[in-house]
Scaffold this active site. Structure first.
Site, PDB file in Angstrom:
ATOM      1  N   GLY A 298       0.984  -1.085   0.031  1.00 51.05           N
ATOM      2  CA  GLY A 298       0.053  -0.073   0.022  1.00 51.05           C
ATOM      3  C   GLY A 298       0.937   1.134   0.079  1.00 51.05           C
ATOM      4  N   SER A 353      -3.939  -5.789  -3.908  1.00 54.02           N
ATOM      5  CA  SER A 353      -4.910  -5.321  -2.665  1.00 54.02           C
ATOM      6  C   SER A 353      -4.219  -6.181  -1.318  1.00 54.02           C
ATOM      7  CB  SER A 353      -6.315  -5.849  -2.971  1.00 54.02           C
ATOM      8  OG  SER A 353      -7.248  -5.914  -1.898  1.00 54.02           O
ATOM      9  N   PHE A 354      -4.151  -5.133  -0.498  1.00 57.18           N
ATOM     10  CA  PHE A 354      -3.505  -5.845   0.682  1.00 57.18           C
ATOM     11  C   PHE A 354      -4.846  -6.570   1.444  1.00 57.18           C
ATOM     12  CE2 PHE A 354      -3.641  -0.829   1.696  1.00 57.18           C
ATOM     13  CZ  PHE A 354      -5.099  -1.004   2.070  1.00 57.18           C
ATOM     14  N   ARG A 369       3.353   1.629   5.623  1.00 50.03           N
ATOM     15  CA  ARG A 369       3.179   3.095   6.004  1.00 50.03           C
ATOM     16  C   ARG A 369       1.959   3.835   5.831  1.00 50.03           C
ATOM     17  NH1 ARG A 369       6.730   8.522   3.730  1.00 50.03           N
ATOM     18  NH2 ARG A 369       5.297   8.068   1.906  1.00 50.03           N
ATOM     19  N   HIS A 373      -3.898   3.024   9.914  1.00 41.75           N
ATOM     20  CA  HIS A 373      -4.901   4.098  10.558  1.00 41.75           C
ATOM     21  C   HIS A 373      -5.927   4.481   9.684  1.00 41.75           C
ATOM     22  CE1 HIS A 373      -3.034   8.187   8.335  1.00 41.75           C
ATOM     23  NE2 HIS A 373      -3.044   7.112   7.509  1.00 41.75           N
TER      24      HIS A 373
END
Length: 486
Positions: A298, A353-354, A369, A373
């Protein structure tokens, strides 16, 4: 309303706080002197180093401590009701900065002799903003210490605004926070009380959707191509990017235009990364990894890998993200920022896609990174679990995120000296501001150490160390739980 008398405890705290400010001031002046000598030596040698992009550890600690002390000083000496009104109106500070940045005022001021400044009428003609209104906006920014007034209605850059000159990535960060993120925050009070959106952590049920007028996740929306008139009139609360009023985007052959928010987002991640990410280049032992393979999961357009690649030429990178973002990285970012790394094939780009298992197995470092969040806990456990599936026993996961402290402190984090808030208070304002931005835009969360430990454990990982860096953003090093106990 009657004023309340101050106590002996308040007086003691005031004396302690001023003593802290005095000590920090001496440290800062000494470190400024050291920096001046270091800069001279570096300039003569032609070699770059951490000191050119980061304060020393001593200076950083003094900076954050004195900033926290200034906040404590304001708390102690302000009239409470006056302070409440000040805080209530602080949103106008960000609006004034957004207006100035949108119209490129730092660049315009830098286009002529900065010492002499520029009359507001000339600024008005070059920005399209009526001169008396513009003067009031700039006077506000000067009062905040962001620009400098050098005469009646004559303005110039100062050291703060000058950092925006010819700095498109940093400008993009201001544009990002001042456009869709600001509009989403405006809708937050309403959505918090809504019985549907209030308790939800779904990325499609946020204040941002309410402001934009869509049911799509934010990442899908910014990748859209739409009719030109939709950019400034979505039919909902979001007004679009103001500069399009004077500088409309020409449509393509299909009659559509790309949303400018996509390009702004990509550049903003580079800009924000440079501000808070330089420390992660130098405050983690990357040099000891030799030619390790770093998978930036990402990773956007690869902003952090760009920084690393220029300092550690042996490291290899795989940058993974959504297709349009990878295309932007390949076509407009890396060819300009580090074409040599492309030529030498030190960097690869991969659409991924993670939420799926990572296709790169057994990498030395998986780097996340500003990903976690963006997501609530269940999503994060899913993301982390898929990375863990691909990790070898020697692999490590580095999570680059704000690690939230509280005013009462946390045993895993460094606390500020008393009587300052343990989390450095005023210094941590941006961290808490971004936490609420995440809440409004995507139901994301900035987490405490315990919250990180919880999601890591649920994904079969264990926290090995928190690397507190010269930044408001830390590095959390995690390993497979079975590797830690093996």
């Amino acid at each position: 309303m009657e004023r309340q008398p101050k106590s002996l405890s308040d007086a003691v705290q005031l004396l302690q706080t001023t003593e802290i400010i005095s000590k920090c001031t001496q440290t800062i002046i000494a470190e400024w002197s050291n920096e001046a000598e270091t800069f001279k030596k570096r300039a003569s040698s032609g070699r770059a180093g951490a000191e050119l992009v980061l304060p020393s550890h001593e200076l950083f600690n003094a900076q954050r401590t004195i900033t926290a002390a200034i906040g404590k000083l304001i708390e102690l000496v302000s009239e409470p009701s006056v302070r409440i009104l000040e805080i209530a109106g602080q949103y106008q500070e960000s609006r004034a900065l957004y207006i100035a940045v949108e119209r490129r005022i730092p660049d315009i001021l830098a286009s002529q002799d900065n010492e002499g400044g520029m009359p507001v009428k000339e600024l008005s003609s070059r920005t399209g903003i009526e001169y008396r209104k513009l003067s009031r906006i700039l006077r506000y920014l000067c009062s905040m210490g962001t620009f400098r007034q050098v005469g009646p209605d004559v303005f110039a850059n100062n050291t703060i605004s000058a950092c925006l000159v010819a700095n498109e990535p940093l400008r993009a960060y201001v544009r990002l926070t001042g456009s869709e993120a600001f509009t989403a925050s405006d809708r937050l009070p309403k959505t918090l009380l809504d019985p549907s959106t209030g308790p939800s952590y779904d990325v499609t049920r946020t204040a941002w959707q309410d402001a934009i007028g869509t049911t799509k996740p934010r990442w899908e929306w910014i990748e859209e191509r739409v009719e030109p008139d939709k950019l400034l009139d979505s039919g909902y609360h979001y007004p679009g990017i103001p500069s399009l009023i004077l500088e409309p985007q020409p449509p393509g052959e299909d009659g559509l235009v790309a949303r400018p928010e996509l390009e702004i987002m990509g550049l903003a991640m580079v800009g924000g990364g440079r501000v808070f990410g330089a420390a992660h280049v130098f405050d983690f032992p990357w040099a000891s990894l030799d030619n390790a393979l770093v998978v930036d999961v990402g990773g956007g357009v690869g902003g952090f890998a760009l920084q690393l690649s220029k300092v550690y030429p042996d490291l290899r990178f795989v940058i993974q993200d959504r297709g349009p973002v990878i295309q932007q990285a390949l076509e407009s970012v890396w060819p300009n920022e580090n074409p040599a790394a492309l030529k030498d094939q030190r960097v690869q780009f991969m659409e991924h896609s993670f939420f799926d298992k990572n296709p790169v197995e057994g990498a030395d470092v998986y780097y996340l990174r500003y990903v976690l969040h963006d997501w609530s806990d269940d999503y994060c456990v899913n993301i982390l679990s898929h990375i863990r599936e691909s990790m070898a026993p020697h692999s490590r996961l580095l999570i680059c995120e704000q690690v939230m402290n509280t005013t009462i402190g946390d045993p895993d984090l460094t606390s500020a000296p008393a009587p300052l808030p343990a989390n450095y208070g005023f210094h941590a304002r941006f961290s808490h501001s971004r936490d609420l931005t995440m809440m409004a835009a995507i139901n994301g969360i900035e987490r405490t150490p315990e919250e990180f430990k919880t999601i890591l454990k649920s994904a079969g990982l264990a926290l090995k160390q928190i690397w507190e860096c010269r930044s408001q953003v830390s590095l959390l090093e995690a390993v497979r739980a079975d590797a830690r106990t093996a």
